[in-house]
Structures are given as structure tokens and as C-alpha cells.
Design a protein around this motif. Structure first.
Motif, PDB file in Angstrom:
ATOM      1  N   ASP A 201       0.860  -1.172   0.000  1.00  0.00           N
ATOM      2  CA  ASP A 201       0.000   0.000   0.000  1.00  0.00           C
ATOM      3  C   ASP A 201       0.906   1.235   0.000  1.00  0.00           C
ATOM      4  O   ASP A 201       1.729   1.405   0.915  1.00  0.00           O
TER       5      ASP A 201
ATOM      6  N   THR B 247       0.866   5.335   0.115  1.00  0.00           N
ATOM      7  CA  THR B 247       0.052   6.509   0.413  1.00  0.00           C
ATOM      8  C   THR B 247       0.970   7.724   0.480  1.00  0.00           C
ATOM      9  O   THR B 247       1.935   7.723   1.249  1.00  0.00           O
ATOM     10  N   TYR B 248       0.658   8.719  -0.335  1.00  0.00           N
ATOM     11  CA  TYR B 248       1.431   9.964  -0.286  1.00  0.00           C
ATOM     12  C   TYR B 248       0.457  11.130  -0.335  1.00  0.00           C
ATOM     13  O   TYR B 248      -0.285  11.293  -1.309  1.00  0.00           O
TER      14      TYR B 248
ATOM     15  N   ARG C   4      -6.771  14.388  -6.088  1.00  0.00           N
ATOM     16  CA  ARG C   4      -6.349  13.063  -5.640  1.00  0.00           C
ATOM     17  C   ARG C   4      -6.439  12.046  -6.787  1.00  0.00           C
ATOM     18  O   ARG C   4      -7.135  12.267  -7.775  1.00  0.00           O
TER      19      ARG C   4
ATOM     20  N   ALA D 262      -6.069   7.467  -7.301  1.00  0.00           N
ATOM     21  CA  ALA D 262      -5.850   6.180  -6.662  1.00  0.00           C
ATOM     22  C   ALA D 262      -5.979   5.077  -7.701  1.00  0.00           C
ATOM     23  O   ALA D 262      -6.688   5.221  -8.701  1.00  0.00           O
TER      24      ALA D 262
ATOM     25  N   TRP E  80      -2.391   2.154  -4.555  1.00  0.00           N
ATOM     26  CA  TRP E  80      -1.771   3.464  -4.348  1.00  0.00           C
ATOM     27  C   TRP E  80      -2.804   4.569  -4.227  1.00  0.00           C
ATOM     28  O   TRP E  80      -3.873   4.518  -4.825  1.00  0.00           O
ATOM     29  N   PHE E  81      -2.440   5.572  -3.418  1.00  0.00           N
ATOM     30  CA  PHE E  81      -3.307   6.736  -3.198  1.00  0.00           C
ATOM     31  C   PHE E  81      -2.424   7.970  -3.083  1.00  0.00           C
ATOM     32  O   PHE E  81      -1.477   7.996  -2.296  1.00  0.00           O
TER      33      PHE E  81
ATOM     34  N   SER F   2      -2.648  12.385  -2.880  1.00  0.00           N
ATOM     35  CA  SER F   2      -3.594  13.463  -2.606  1.00  0.00           C
ATOM     36  C   SER F   2      -2.866  14.744  -2.229  1.00  0.00           C
ATOM     37  O   SER F   2      -1.775  14.704  -1.649  1.00  0.00           O
TER      38      SER F   2
ATOM     39  N   THR G 251      -7.471  14.532   3.776  1.00  0.00           N
ATOM     40  CA  THR G 251      -7.207  13.103   3.631  1.00  0.00           C
ATOM     41  C   THR G 251      -6.057  12.630   4.524  1.00  0.00           C
ATOM     42  O   THR G 251      -5.775  11.433   4.581  1.00  0.00           O
TER      43      THR G 251
ATOM     44  N   HIS H 211      -7.506   1.264  -3.035  1.00  0.00           N
ATOM     45  CA  HIS H 211      -6.917   1.744  -1.786  1.00  0.00           C
ATOM     46  C   HIS H 211      -8.035   2.236  -0.871  1.00  0.00           C
ATOM     47  O   HIS H 211      -8.934   2.948  -1.318  1.00  0.00           O
TER      48      HIS H 211
ATOM     49  N   LEU I  18      -8.329   4.660   1.203  1.00  0.00           N
ATOM     50  CA  LEU I  18      -8.536   6.107   1.253  1.00  0.00           C
ATOM     51  C   LEU I  18      -9.241   6.643   0.010  1.00  0.00           C
ATOM     52  O   LEU I  18      -9.711   7.783   0.004  1.00  0.00           O
TER      53      LEU I  18
END
Length: 320
Positions: free
Chosen positions: A155, A157-158, A211, A213, A225-226, A228, A233, A307, A309
Motif C-alpha cells: 500500500d 500513500t502519499y 487526488r 488512486a 496506491w493513493f 492526494s 485526507t 486503496h 482512502l
């Protein structure tokens, strides 16, 4: 001492390049930006010539060469959609080029620049600083030395918060920045491909103004992947600290901690380039192709391996 020129010196990332030039013991002879808010030069190269008009910048570099002095590098921190034009300019100056990511927006831009390299005999380098991060280097070594190849579950996340100004700038225009996945995600995609192998499958579940994803299947990894720029978030714990950026990579349920160690990576990138070990067009090509495909892909919505989020409520565009 190597002589540098810099295009886009008023930009957000330019101070990292100025510091890298200075810390590697080199000299900035000229800089150009249509915006004249460039007081940052005083902290690094107050003697550098500065131009708001490209034609005068060009003429200055021509005179510099006519006086028997060599221009060794042109550094580029201009808006993404101008990178390939500014790279060609640097090559025509007889200099090698160092360009901020994303190197270009489209795969065919990179292919054309390879021909320009051959014609001029000069090199194009890009900043892929995550490849130099000690934690990422250790991860790559770990994956490469695994006795049994396996597909890891990842996963990514950024979240890097941006205000309303973002959408009024060139960064808020898909045709100029390439959108969220390109503008803030390309170096993460490069890192994942570099470590876990080429892309086998790509899905996009969400892609909007603030955003994006999706899901990637790489040779040795499955990646949700996400990305934003909306501070809402951010995880609650991060918001409570007053922080505005969150980076997280979870591999097989284990968090990879790499929030520190980013301060000097542009300088390290310059050291590698000056030593002849920089990352070039061939290195950047896979991630350029991926973000282009993400930009053009059908958005599937919340289906399949999305993802978590991606399901968060989304704010409206502030200017629409």
C-alpha cells in the motif's frame, strides 16, 4: 568548477538545485524565470546574472561561450509541460542537462530527446532522488537477494497538502502538470518499478483535481496506491501534529519508515551526475509511460483492489 545555468529559478523546487550546485562546489553563471521573485539567489549565487526574458538569457549564454568559457550544465526547474523544450535548449547550448521530475509528460517526448542526445553528444539527466534514499536502497537489496521470488502486497500513500493557489497555477492544469499522479507521484512509481520490476497491469479507480488512486501489478508486487493534495485526507494523528505531509509504504503489512533523510537527496543526485552515474532518459522511461497511461486510463470507480482512502469524501474544485 563547473558552470551552470538554471531555468525556472523562482519555482518551488529551485532552491534544492541552487543548494546542490553550491554544495558540490560549482558556479551558477545565469538564471532565468518570467517571475522576478528570485531573492533566493542572494543566499546562494548573488553574482549570477538573472533574466526574465528568455531571449536575453539566450544571448547572455552565447556571449559567455564566445568569450571562450564553457557552459557545462543547464538545470531545469520550469513547469512540467516546458521541460522537453528547455532540455532541447540546453543540449543546443552544448551542455549536459539536469531536469527536475517528471522529466517529460509523454513517452514520445523522451524518445525524441534520445535522438537529440545522439545529435548533440550531450546527456540528459533527471532527479530520481528516492533511488538514493538509504532506506529504499536497503529495500531494493533485500528484494534482490530473496532466494524465492514472491509477489509482495504493497500500500502506497502519499499526501502532500496544497492550498487553493495550486489550482490557479499551472500545476492545477492537467495539460501542463500531467495531473496529480504525474506531478506528485512519478518518483514513487519510478521507485516501485525500479525495485519490484515492470508493470504487468494498471487500473485507475479515482483521478480528480486533488487526488488519484489505483492498482498496479508489477513483476514482484501488487500495489494499491493513493495520492492526494487535500489536507483532509491526512490521517487524524498527522493532522493533530499540525503536519501537512504524510508518506507511507506498507509492504506485506509492515510499515517501511522513510519519512526522514530527504534533505540532501538533490545534492546527492548532483554528486552522482557529476561523477557520471546520474539517471537518464532510459531510467526515467518506465515511470513516464506509466503516468501517461494513468492519465489516459478509464476511471473504474471503487471496484476491485482499491486503496481504502479512495473512498473518502471529496471536496469540490475551489474554482469550478
Amino acid at each position: 568548477m563547473q558552470h551552470f545555468a538554471l531555468i525556472g529559478v523562482a519555482g518551488y523546487v529551485a532552491p534544492r538545485h541552487l543548494r546542490a550546485i553550491k554544495d558540490t562546489g560549482n558556479r551558477l553563471i545565469a538564471a532565468m524565470d518570467p517571475t522576478d521573485s528570485v531573492g533566493v539567489l542572494d543566499a546562494y549565487f548573488p553574482e549570477a546574472a538573472f533574466f526574465v526574458e528568455f531571449e536575453r538569457f539566450d544571448r547572455h549564454l552565447e556571449k559567455f561561450r564566445q568569450n571562450g568559457q564553457a557552459l557545462h550544465y543547464v538545470s531545469i526547474c520550469s513547469p512540467n509541460y516546458l521541460h522537453d523544450a528547455h532540455i532541447r535548449f540546453g543540449l543546443r547550448q552544448g551542455a549536459d542537462v539536469i531536469c527536475e521530475k517528471p522529466l517529460v509528460l509523454n513517452p514520445w517526448n523522451a524518445e525524441a530527446l534520445q535522438r537529440n542526445e545522439q545529435e548533440t553528444g550531450r546527456r540528459v539527466y533527471t532527479i530520481l532522488q528516492l533511488r538514493l534514499h538509504p532506506v529504499i536502497l536497503a529495500l531494493k537489496k533485500q528484494v534482490e537477494t530473496q532466494i524465492v521470488a514472491k509477489k509482495h502486497d504493497i500500500d502506497l500513500t502519499y499526501i502532500t497538502s496544497r492550498g487553493a493557489w495550486y489550482f490557479a497555477s499551472w500545476k492545477g492544469e492537467m495539460s501542463k502538470s500531467g495531473g496529480i499522479a504525474t506531478n506528485i507521484g512519478v518518483h514513487f512509481f519510478d521507485m516501485l518499478i525500479w525495485i519490484f520490476g515492470p508493470v504487468q497491469k494498471s487500473e485507475v479507480h479515482l483521478h480528480s483535481h486533488d487526488r488519484a488512486a489505483g492498482y498496479l501489478e508489477l513483476e514482484r508486487a501488487r500495489v494499491r496506491w493513493f495520492l492526494s493534495i487535500d489536507e483532509k485526507t491526512l490521517p487524524e494523528a498527522i493532522q493533530e501534529k499540525g503536519a501537512r505531509t504524510y508518506r507511507s509504504i506498507s509492504i506485506d503489512g509492515q510499515e517501511l519508515e522513510f519519512s526522514e533523510g530527504f534533505t540532501d537527496l538533490h545534492t546527492e543526485s548532483y554528486r552522482e551526475i557529476l561523477a557520471g552515474r546520474g539517471f537518464g532518459l532510459v531510467d526515467a522511461a518506465p515511470s513516464i509511460a506509466l503516468v501517461h497511461d494513468i492519465r489516459e486510463a478509464e476511471v473504474l470507480g471503487l471496484s476491485g483492489e482499491y486503496h481504502p482512502l479512495a473512498a473518502l469524501p471529496q471536496a469540490k474544485h475551489p474554482f469550478k
